[in-house]
Design an enzyme around this catalytic site. Structure first.
Site, short mmCIF file in Angstrom:
data_model
loop_
_atom_site.label_atom_id
_atom_site.label_comp_id
_atom_site.label_asym_id
_atom_site.label_seq_id
_atom_site.Cartn_x
_atom_site.Cartn_y
_atom_site.Cartn_z
N MET A 29 -9.43 9.92 34.14
CA MET A 29 -9.77 10.87 33.10
C MET A 29 -10.97 10.39 32.28
O MET A 29 -11.04 9.25 31.87
CB MET A 29 -8.55 11.05 32.19
CG MET A 29 -8.75 11.89 30.96
SD MET A 29 -7.22 12.00 29.97
CE MET A 29 -7.08 10.32 29.32
N SER A 103 -6.21 5.19 37.16
CA SER A 103 -5.51 6.04 36.19
C SER A 103 -4.96 7.28 36.89
O SER A 103 -4.28 7.15 37.90
CB SER A 103 -6.43 6.39 35.02
OG SER A 103 -5.69 6.89 33.93
N GLN A 104 -5.29 8.50 36.42
CA GLN A 104 -4.71 9.69 37.05
C GLN A 104 -5.14 9.84 38.51
O GLN A 104 -4.45 10.49 39.31
CB GLN A 104 -5.08 10.94 36.26
CG GLN A 104 -6.55 11.29 36.23
CD GLN A 104 -6.85 12.48 35.33
OE1 GLN A 104 -6.07 12.83 34.45
NE2 GLN A 104 -8.00 13.11 35.54
N ASP A 220 -1.18 -1.69 27.77
CA ASP A 220 -1.75 -0.35 27.90
C ASP A 220 -1.48 0.48 26.65
O ASP A 220 -0.33 0.74 26.29
CB ASP A 220 -1.17 0.36 29.13
CG ASP A 220 -2.07 1.48 29.63
OD1 ASP A 220 -2.60 2.23 28.79
OD2 ASP A 220 -2.26 1.57 30.85
N HIS A 276 -5.59 -0.46 29.15
CA HIS A 276 -5.73 0.45 30.28
C HIS A 276 -7.02 0.23 31.07
O HIS A 276 -8.12 0.27 30.52
CB HIS A 276 -5.68 1.90 29.77
CG HIS A 276 -5.51 2.90 30.86
ND1 HIS A 276 -4.42 2.92 31.70
CD2 HIS A 276 -6.29 3.94 31.26
CE1 HIS A 276 -4.54 3.91 32.56
NE2 HIS A 276 -5.67 4.54 32.32
#
Length: 294
Positions: A29, A103-104, A220, A276
């Site tokens: 993202m 991530s996503q 995170d 993250h």
């Protein structure tokens, strides 16, 4: 003449056989395929340590701007379909490829593995992916208007039809206080986790992986809860008590093959002591490139 031709063919075959397995990466993202400080850097790092490798950094859309925006606004199922078609058309991937999702991008590439077994994905590395979804949106790495729009839509109703079909983060929003609505109305995450209509192909396709590496970030501050990076999540009807992967229904019922992968030694876990996606270069080289890309 025939002997020379035969030797030539053998040399070509040997060269093809020795070519490194291609790598496909999908950004997270607020990022894009070609940011020189993120995916561009990762691409060069892999190419440096795996000479001759073909690295495909996925771009959703016609340019970097649209690629970044599609990380927030687009039907994820459509994105996965487009990526599957891109991979099928790339002849360099025909014999298989390794995949890294950031991530996503981690759960998006898992969807590719489950839905599109051709060409075959060999190893899947999820770097901070949210495989059980998220229940919070504390930080947003994008322009203010994008972040504000996403937050307003999630507040309005993550499971409202038009929000589900247009806001990316809504499509892996997992409300532990309303599991029934999540399972019935989540158009992406509930589907790939086999939580509404069971699709055995999703399980069988994921079981074709040689290895599945899950990377969790110990500090995170973006992903809520961070345990989702290892397929853990909140206990049903509770937004405080956490359940480890091994105690989730997803695992105990082996709905997508996690238990089988785990018991066969193909599911791996790594904790990085950072925020993250803050993974040290040395760790990326030793734990990802050297172990899964060579």
């Amino acid at each position: 003449m025939q002997t020379s031709l035969f030797i030539g063919v053998l040399c070509i075959a040997a060269a093809i056989a020795s070519d490194p397995v291609p790598v496909v990466i999908w950004h997270g993202m607020g990022d894009s395929c070609c940011n020189p400080w993120s995916m561009g850097y990762i691409k060069k790092l892999i190419e440096k340590h795996v000479p001759g490798v073909h690295v495909l950094s996925l771009m959703i859309g016609d340019n970097v701007i649209s690629d970044t925006e599609h990380g927030f606004f687009m039907n994820v199922n459509t994105q996965v379909e487009e990526v599957c078609e891109t991979l099928r058309k790339d002849e360099r991937l025909a014999s298989g490829y390794n995949a890294i999702g950031f991530s996503q991008g981690g759960q998006f590439l898992r969807a590719v593995a489950q839905r599109c077994p051709d060409p075959p994905m060999r190893n899947l590395i999820s770097v901070g992916g949210q495989h059980q979804g998220v229940f919070g949106f504390p930080r947003c790495p994008a322009a203010d208007w994008i972040c504000e729009t996403v937050r307003r839509m999630l507040d309005y109703g993550a499971y409202v039809s038009f929000v589900q079909s247009s806001i990316v983060q809504a499509q892996y929003w997992h409300d532990p206080l309303n599991e029934k609505e999540y399972r019935e109305k989540s158009i992406f995450l509930a589907d790939i986790n086999n939580e509404l209509v069971y699709k055995d192909a999703y399980k069988q396709n994921l079981l074709k992986l040689n290895n599945f590496l899950l990377i969790k970030f110990g500090k995170d501050g973006m992903v809520v809860p961070r345990e989702t990076e290892w397929f853990g999540f909140y206990k049903e009807n509770n937004d405080r008590e956490l359940v480890a992967m091994e105690n989730t229904t997803l695992y105990t019922e082996d709905r997508i093959g996690l238990r089988t992968l785990h018991q066969s030694g193909r599911l791996h876990f790594l904790t990085v002591d950072g925020d993250h996606l803050q993974i040290p270069q040395a760790t990326f080289i030793s734990e990802i490139i050297n172990k899964f890309l060579k």
